[in-house]
Design a protein around this motif. Structure first.
Motif, PDB file in Angstrom:
ATOM      1  N   ARG A 123       9.487  12.158  21.915  1.00 43.30           N
ATOM      2  CA  ARG A 123      11.179  12.954  21.741  1.00 43.30           C
ATOM      3  C   ARG A 123      10.499  13.485  20.411  1.00 43.30           C
ATOM      4  NH1 ARG A 123      15.484  11.098  19.220  1.00 43.30           N
ATOM      5  NH2 ARG A 123      15.325   9.147  20.468  1.00 43.30           N
ATOM      6  N   MET A 124      10.049  12.632  19.440  1.00 41.85           N
ATOM      7  CA  MET A 124       9.704  13.816  17.763  1.00 41.85           C
ATOM      8  C   MET A 124       8.220  14.609  18.659  1.00 41.85           C
ATOM      9  SD  MET A 124      12.342  12.805  16.203  1.00 41.85           S
ATOM     10  CE  MET A 124      11.319  13.752  14.700  1.00 41.85           C
ATOM     11  N   ASN A 125       7.601  14.189  19.372  1.00 43.50           N
ATOM     12  CA  ASN A 125       6.562  15.208  19.511  1.00 43.50           C
ATOM     13  C   ASN A 125       5.551  14.645  18.640  1.00 43.50           C
ATOM     14  OD1 ASN A 125       4.908  16.842  21.239  1.00 43.50           O
ATOM     15  ND2 ASN A 125       5.291  18.557  19.453  1.00 43.50           N
ATOM     16  N   LEU A 126       5.642  12.861  18.336  1.00 40.09           N
ATOM     17  CA  LEU A 126       3.947  12.786  18.057  1.00 40.09           C
ATOM     18  C   LEU A 126       3.116  11.807  18.329  1.00 40.09           C
ATOM     19  CD1 LEU A 126       6.769  11.001  15.194  1.00 40.09           C
ATOM     20  CD2 LEU A 126       5.273  12.893  14.455  1.00 40.09           C
ATOM     21  N   MET A 127       2.287  12.328  17.989  1.00 40.41           N
ATOM     22  CA  MET A 127       0.718  11.103  18.281  1.00 40.41           C
ATOM     23  C   MET A 127       0.765  10.507  17.961  1.00 40.41           C
ATOM     24  SD  MET A 127      -3.393  12.513  17.821  1.00 40.41           S
ATOM     25  CE  MET A 127      -3.807  12.106  15.849  1.00 40.41           C
ATOM     26  N   SER A 128       0.139   8.843  18.752  1.00 39.89           N
ATOM     27  CA  SER A 128       0.603   7.991  18.391  1.00 39.89           C
ATOM     28  C   SER A 128      -1.071   7.360  17.946  1.00 39.89           C
ATOM     29  CB  SER A 128       1.993   6.912  18.810  1.00 39.89           C
ATOM     30  OG  SER A 128       1.087   5.715  18.585  1.00 39.89           O
ATOM     31  N   VAL A 129      -1.654   6.867  16.390  1.00 39.27           N
ATOM     32  CA  VAL A 129      -2.578   5.897  16.556  1.00 39.27           C
ATOM     33  C   VAL A 129      -2.252   4.677  15.987  1.00 39.27           C
ATOM     34  CG1 VAL A 129      -4.141   7.823  16.684  1.00 39.27           C
ATOM     35  CG2 VAL A 129      -3.368   6.977  14.218  1.00 39.27           C
ATOM     36  N   GLN A 130      -3.181   3.870  15.889  1.00 36.45           N
ATOM     37  CA  GLN A 130      -3.100   2.409  15.568  1.00 36.45           C
ATOM     38  C   GLN A 130      -3.470   1.961  13.898  1.00 36.45           C
ATOM     39  OE1 GLN A 130      -2.059  -0.512  18.386  1.00 36.45           O
ATOM     40  NE2 GLN A 130      -2.390  -2.366  17.134  1.00 36.45           N
ATOM     41  N   SER A 131      -3.097   1.338  13.326  1.00 35.37           N
ATOM     42  CA  SER A 131      -4.206   0.544  12.346  1.00 35.37           C
ATOM     43  C   SER A 131      -5.035  -0.379  12.804  1.00 35.37           C
ATOM     44  CB  SER A 131      -3.334  -0.599  11.639  1.00 35.37           C
ATOM     45  OG  SER A 131      -3.133  -1.358  11.785  1.00 35.37           O
ATOM     46  N   ALA A 132      -6.108  -0.908  11.825  1.00 32.23           N
ATOM     47  CA  ALA A 132      -6.886  -1.771  12.519  1.00 32.23           C
ATOM     48  C   ALA A 132      -6.108  -2.732  13.065  1.00 32.23           C
ATOM     49  CB  ALA A 132      -8.198  -2.865  11.371  1.00 32.23           C
ATOM     50  N   ALA A 133      -4.952  -3.264  12.626  1.00 34.91           N
ATOM     51  CA  ALA A 133      -3.923  -4.406  12.774  1.00 34.91           C
ATOM     52  C   ALA A 133      -3.603  -3.873  14.515  1.00 34.91           C
ATOM     53  CB  ALA A 133      -3.115  -5.147  11.795  1.00 34.91           C
ATOM     54  N   ALA A 134      -4.168  -5.515  15.668  1.00 33.18           N
ATOM     55  CA  ALA A 134      -3.565  -5.019  16.380  1.00 33.18           C
ATOM     56  C   ALA A 134      -1.650  -6.104  17.234  1.00 33.18           C
ATOM     57  CB  ALA A 134      -4.563  -5.938  17.508  1.00 33.18           C
ATOM     58  N   SER A 135      -1.855  -6.888  16.463  1.00 30.42           N
ATOM     59  CA  SER A 135       0.167  -7.125  16.316  1.00 30.42           C
ATOM     60  C   SER A 135       0.778  -7.034  15.051  1.00 30.42           C
ATOM     61  CB  SER A 135       0.094  -8.476  16.999  1.00 30.42           C
ATOM     62  OG  SER A 135      -0.330  -9.496  16.180  1.00 30.42           O
ATOM     63  N   LYS A 136       1.808  -7.431  15.445  1.00 27.18           N
ATOM     64  CA  LYS A 136       2.858  -7.293  14.279  1.00 27.18           C
ATOM     65  C   LYS A 136       2.458  -9.120  13.462  1.00 27.18           C
ATOM     66  CE  LYS A 136       5.705  -4.228  14.482  1.00 27.18           C
ATOM     67  NZ  LYS A 136       5.336  -2.167  13.657  1.00 27.18           N
ATOM     68  N   ASP A 137       1.900  -9.894  14.335  1.00 27.28           N
ATOM     69  CA  ASP A 137       1.514 -11.027  13.458  1.00 27.28           C
ATOM     70  C   ASP A 137       0.659 -10.639  12.888  1.00 27.28           C
ATOM     71  OD1 ASP A 137       3.417 -12.176  15.170  1.00 27.28           O
ATOM     72  OD2 ASP A 137       3.102 -13.345  16.580  1.00 27.28           O
ATOM     73  N   GLU A 138      -1.119 -10.013  13.235  1.00 22.76           N
ATOM     74  CA  GLU A 138      -1.511  -9.580  12.734  1.00 22.76           C
ATOM     75  C   GLU A 138      -1.489  -9.024  11.165  1.00 22.76           C
ATOM     76  OE1 GLU A 138      -5.757  -9.382  14.108  1.00 22.76           O
ATOM     77  OE2 GLU A 138      -5.332  -7.869  14.628  1.00 22.76           O
ATOM     78  N   PHE A 139      -0.652  -8.112  11.408  1.00 25.02           N
ATOM     79  CA  PHE A 139       0.286  -7.111  10.398  1.00 25.02           C
ATOM     80  C   PHE A 139       0.528  -7.463   9.356  1.00 25.02           C
ATOM     81  CE2 PHE A 139       3.103  -4.190   8.709  1.00 25.02           C
ATOM     82  CZ  PHE A 139       2.843  -3.345   8.280  1.00 25.02           C
ATOM     83  N   LEU A 140       0.864  -8.648   9.400  1.00 31.24           N
ATOM     84  CA  LEU A 140       2.608  -9.420   8.557  1.00 31.24           C
ATOM     85  C   LEU A 140       1.175 -10.338   7.719  1.00 31.24           C
ATOM     86  CD1 LEU A 140       5.418  -9.527  10.272  1.00 31.24           C
ATOM     87  CD2 LEU A 140       5.271  -8.708   8.466  1.00 31.24           C
ATOM     88  N   GLN A 141       0.095 -10.934   8.204  1.00 28.03           N
ATOM     89  CA  GLN A 141      -0.291 -11.725   7.914  1.00 28.03           C
ATOM     90  C   GLN A 141      -1.790 -11.368   7.328  1.00 28.03           C
ATOM     91  OE1 GLN A 141      -0.485 -16.018  10.181  1.00 28.03           O
ATOM     92  NE2 GLN A 141       0.607 -15.008  11.028  1.00 28.03           N
ATOM     93  N   ARG A 142      -2.813 -10.354   7.688  1.00 26.07           N
ATOM     94  CA  ARG A 142      -3.479  -9.620   6.882  1.00 26.07           C
ATOM     95  C   ARG A 142      -2.940  -8.201   6.388  1.00 26.07           C
ATOM     96  NH1 ARG A 142      -8.342 -11.324   9.131  1.00 26.07           N
ATOM     97  NH2 ARG A 142      -8.969  -9.471   7.438  1.00 26.07           N
ATOM     98  N   PRO A 143      -3.064  -8.128   4.991  1.00 29.48           N
ATOM     99  CA  PRO A 143      -2.690  -6.627   4.727  1.00 29.48           C
ATOM    100  C   PRO A 143      -3.879  -5.849   4.637  1.00 29.48           C
ATOM    101  CG  PRO A 143      -1.471  -8.857   3.247  1.00 29.48           C
ATOM    102  CD  PRO A 143      -2.428  -9.057   4.639  1.00 29.48           C
ATOM    103  N   ASP A 144      -5.119  -6.386   5.054  1.00 26.59           N
ATOM    104  CA  ASP A 144      -6.370  -5.756   4.855  1.00 26.59           C
ATOM    105  C   ASP A 144      -6.280  -5.225   5.942  1.00 26.59           C
ATOM    106  OD1 ASP A 144      -6.526  -7.866   6.261  1.00 26.59           O
ATOM    107  OD2 ASP A 144      -8.763  -7.902   5.789  1.00 26.59           O
ATOM    108  N   LEU A 145      -5.827  -5.538   7.287  1.00 25.60           N
ATOM    109  CA  LEU A 145      -6.147  -4.430   8.434  1.00 25.60           C
ATOM    110  C   LEU A 145      -5.108  -3.434   8.565  1.00 25.60           C
ATOM    111  CD1 LEU A 145      -6.984  -7.605  10.506  1.00 25.60           C
ATOM    112  CD2 LEU A 145      -8.357  -6.037   9.774  1.00 25.60           C
ATOM    113  N   GLY A 146      -3.758  -3.165   7.621  1.00 24.50           N
ATOM    114  CA  GLY A 146      -2.948  -2.163   7.933  1.00 24.50           C
ATOM    115  C   GLY A 146      -3.302  -1.206   7.159  1.00 24.50           C
ATOM    116  N   ARG A 147      -4.888  -1.192   6.130  1.00 23.10           N
ATOM    117  CA  ARG A 147      -4.486  -0.425   4.966  1.00 23.10           C
ATOM    118  C   ARG A 147      -5.972  -0.073   6.008  1.00 23.10           C
ATOM    119  NH1 ARG A 147      -4.789  -5.010   0.162  1.00 23.10           N
ATOM    120  NH2 ARG A 147      -2.817  -5.216   0.454  1.00 23.10           N
ATOM    121  N   ARG A 148      -6.145   0.171   6.862  1.00 23.78           N
ATOM    122  CA  ARG A 148      -7.418   0.883   7.442  1.00 23.78           C
ATOM    123  C   ARG A 148      -6.999   1.631   9.318  1.00 23.78           C
ATOM    124  NH1 ARG A 148     -11.231  -2.894   9.432  1.00 23.78           N
ATOM    125  NH2 ARG A 148     -11.201  -4.726   8.667  1.00 23.78           N
TER     126      ARG A 148
END
Lengths: 302, 454
Positions: A123-148
């Motif tokens: 609806r907002m016409n936004l392209m979507s990409v992802q960080s190196a954190a594959a899941s929310k669990d990984e995102f929360l436990q590995r701050p380093d992966l969410g930074r790239r």
């Protein structure tokens, strides 16, 4: 089946009543009262068409039974957002306080653990990409992966994003997807409009899933914009799960530190309203571009 | 020193005592993040097996951070009673665990050997203990301290009333304070986290609370949890500081990031003695938590639990009135779930007590952890059974300034009533005088902040 049960129920109640009346344990009036109640038809199927629903009482309602000074408690409740004047059941909270707390925590958890919906991004016409954190669990436990960015995201951004623009806007879920869905529809158009009318060249905004603040440095290294701004969901409190922050930095590099970022936080309908924030951010961006510096370095130039 | 173990058909070899300590830990996200956690369940048990066979002398000879390089290590070794250490240095960690749990071993015995134990020895022992082990061991140890009143009296459970306000509004803070007192919370301390860390705010809050304590004759202590250097400036200007607060950690590098050092803490303690408003002799209030060194990138490859023990080793020289553990506050990258936080709380309570510290626990959680109110309540009851000296008291469990959840005023009253514990003696008398408490139970009048608005 339901009707048969109901009939059976009536028969049982009737015989019990008659036995009790025989033994003189029940007056005729009492018997009539019970029987009329038993004969009433109760709806078996819940009525989903009804507009009636259960809601919380207003937060400011005083919940203490027989307070010493009710007006004083009401006045105190106005002085703080803390959960006071809420009364008790024994030593435990009242049912509504307990449920309200659970609701507030549930909303906060959903903001953290649920993703921004695909429908919203379309609806907002936004392209979507992802960080190196594959899941929310990984995102929360590995701050380093969410930074790239993920390897795939690097490729997408390299291929699809316009390079060397003045401003690149990122929408990042961070710790609250709810903050994105609540604020971006008003904030983003206001910001885009403001920048365009100021003659600033802006790349197409895009969305980063499972991202942290620092991911803007990685994106900037690919798109080579002068300024990069992240609109990112803040860690939800029980008060609101919809607060958004804007982090801006001028030409980040490997020596960038936190103090190099300019931050505007508390963007939500109870704080800086999103449309208003769009205008405010436009002004800040203009200052950063003019000074060719952000964060503490920008403040030093002022 | 044997660093190799066989668990059924698998052999595990470790390179150092430090590695064994990290891998012997129960699962926690912070150890995973640093990359030092056990890679499998079997490896975890192998590390525990190796640890159980090490002697206290092995540990003494292998501090996880060298003496020359770290002020925390120096505080631990310089404060050690070498005579007691010599008597027990041949004990293995496995034996020490059994000694702690033995019926013949009393709390007094543990207080005695405590002086001959380094923080790593205490951490090692806790790594061999299950949940119930930790509760049994902790329950034996009672550490009392005195500021204006005595904390840790057998049969009591105290609370810090924490009436924080998002803009330091005096009236807003007072409203939450009155509500807390009306539930019997606040005998450990009335402690406020300020938003603005400056002398004016700190002084204003301290004076307001102190005047209220005097007006209503409330037997407790007050504290505003600003940075220690701000409190020192306030003290210099005559602010009524009963307790001096500071957050501390288990490495010099992390303490540097907190802006503290032994020199600053020494000075703060001396200042509290000369210019503070309390009776003493215990005048400091420390907060600690597993994971702070990880979040500050100051862990030096040491596991969170061992660093937490080292924090206690650093604290004990200051003879604090209270040490509060907030492991659940730091975030999911260090402690991910309710299960992890409950485990950390019990470890910390045990390790702190075996260091001779008057421990309290904040079984708290943030909204980005996989934890909820049920986890917190389980943690609270377990720590209360294990003889925590105190918990926090937050209106409705929701801290509107720090944005996290902690024990509520309701939880405070509930925990006392469930376990038959009483407020601190002077405070109980005051609650009875105010008509808030009767025979250890809340009265009809309790829970009403307007009783202070005559």
């Amino acid at each position: 089946m339901a009707v048969a049960n109901n009939e059976l129920e009536k028969v049982i109640i009737q015989s019990v009543m008659e036995e009790l009346a025989k033994k003189g344990l029940l007056s005729q009036k009492g018997k009539d009262h019970v029987m009329s109640a038993a004969m009433m038809d109760t709806p078996i199927v819940p009525n989903t068409e009804s507009k009636e629903m259960v809601t919380f009482p207003p937060q400011e309602e005083m919940q203490i039974s027989n307070p010493f000074n009710a007006d004083a408690v009401k006045a105190m409740k106005k002085l703080t957002p803390a959960r006071i004047g809420i009364g008790r059941a024994g030593t435990r909270p009242k049912t509504m306080s307990l449920l309200r707390f659970l609701a507030d925590h549930a909303v906060a958890q959903d903001a953290v653990f649920l993703d921004v919906s695909e429908e919203f991004l379309q609806r907002m016409n936004l392209m979507s990409v992802q960080s190196a954190a594959a899941s929310k669990d990984e995102f929360l436990q590995r701050p380093d992966l969410g930074r790239r960015l993920s390897v795939e995201a690097v490729k997408t951004v390299s291929e699809k994003c316009e390079k060397n623009v003045q401003v690149q806007i990122l929408i990042v879920d961070g710790l609250s997807s709810s903050a994105i869905e609540a604020n971006i529809p008003d904030l983003l158009p206001a910001l885009m409009q403001g920048l365009k009318s100021s003659g600033i060249k802006v790349g197409a905004p895009f969305f980063v899933k499972n991202g942290r603040v620092w991911i803007q440095d990685h994106v900037a290294s690919i798109v080579n914009s002068d300024l990069i701004i992240s609109l990112i969901g803040e860690r939800p409190g029980l008060g609101t799960a919809e607060s958004l922050s804007a982090y801006m930095i001028y030409r980040p590099n490997e020596n960038t530190v936190e103090a190099d970022r300019t931050v505007i936080s508390n963007i939500h309908k109870g704080g800086i309203p999103p449309a208003e924030a769009g205008a405010h951010l436009t002004d800040v961006i203009k200052q950063i571009l003019a000074a060719k510096a952000s964060g503490v370095k920008l403040n030093q130039q002022k | 020193m044997i660093l190799k173990a066989k668990v059924y058909n698998k052999i595990f070899a470790f390179q150092s005592f430090k590695e064994v300590m990290a891998k012997a830990n129960e699962e926690k996200s912070g150890d995973e993040l640093v990359g030092i956690a056990a890679k499998s369940a079997s490896e975890r048990v192998a590390a525990k097996l190796v640890l159980s066979n090490l002697t206290l002398e092995d540990i003494y000879n292998n501090p996880v951070i060298p003496y020359e390089e770290d002020e925390v290590t120096r505080a631990i070794y310089d404060g050690l009673n070498l005579r007691i250490y010599q008597e027990i240095k041949s004990w293995t960690v496995g034996y020490l665990r059994e000694y702690v749990l033995d019926h013949k071993t009393t709390g007094e015995d543990l207080a005695h050997i405590s002086r001959g134990l380094t923080s790593e020895m205490i951490a090692a022992t806790a790594k061999l203990m299950s949940t119930m082990d930790l509760v049994c061991g902790s329950k034996k140890m009672r550490v009392q301290s005195h500021c204006n009143t005595t904390l840790g009296v057998p049969g009591t459970l105290a609370f810090r009333c924490q009436p924080n306000h998002p803009t330091d509004s005096i009236e807003g803070m007072m409203a939450s304070l009155k509500e807390g007192l009306a539930y019997g919370s606040g005998d450990a301390v009335i402690g406020i986290n300020p938003v603005e860390d400056n002398v004016e705010t700190v002084t204003r809050l301290l004076e307001t609370v102190k005047n209220f304590m005097i007006k209503w004759e409330i037997p407790t202590q007050n504290c505003v949890l600003a940075h220690v250097t701000t409190q020192m400036k306030a003290l210099e200007k005559g602010a009524p500081v009963d307790l001096v607060f500071q957050s501390i950690a288990g490495t010099q590098k992390a303490n540097d990031a907190f802006g503290v050092s032994a020199a600053i803490l020494d000075e703060a303690f001396a200042l509290a003695q000369h210019k503070g408003s309390a009776t003493g002799p215990n005048l400091m209030y420390f907060e600690t938590g597993q994971g702070s060194e990880v979040s500050l990138d100051a862990h030096l490859g040491v596991d969170m639990m061992t660093l937490e023990a080292r924090t206690y080793g650093y604290a004990r020289g200051y003879r604090p009135f209270m040490t509060n553990n907030v492991s659940g506050f730091i975030g999911p990258e260090t402690i991910y779930s309710g299960r992890e936080v409950i485990r950390a709380d019990l470890e910390d309570l045990f390790m702190g007590k075996l260091h001779g510290l008057p421990m309290g626990i904040a079984p708290c959680y943030t909204n980005h952890m996989k934890a909820d109110q049920n986890d917190q309540e389980m943690g609270t009851l377990l720590c209360a059974m294990a003889g925590s000296n105190f918990f926090m008291g937050v209106p409705g469990g929701d801290d509107v300034m720090l944005s996290y959840q902690d024990t509520s005023y309701h939880d405070d009253a509930s925990t006392r009533e469930i376990l038959g514990l009483r407020p601190l003696p002077e405070f109980e008398k005051w609650l009875e005088k105010m008509g808030i408490l009767e025979n250890g139970k809340l009265t009809e009048r309790a829970g009403d902040p307007s009783i202070f608005d005559k």
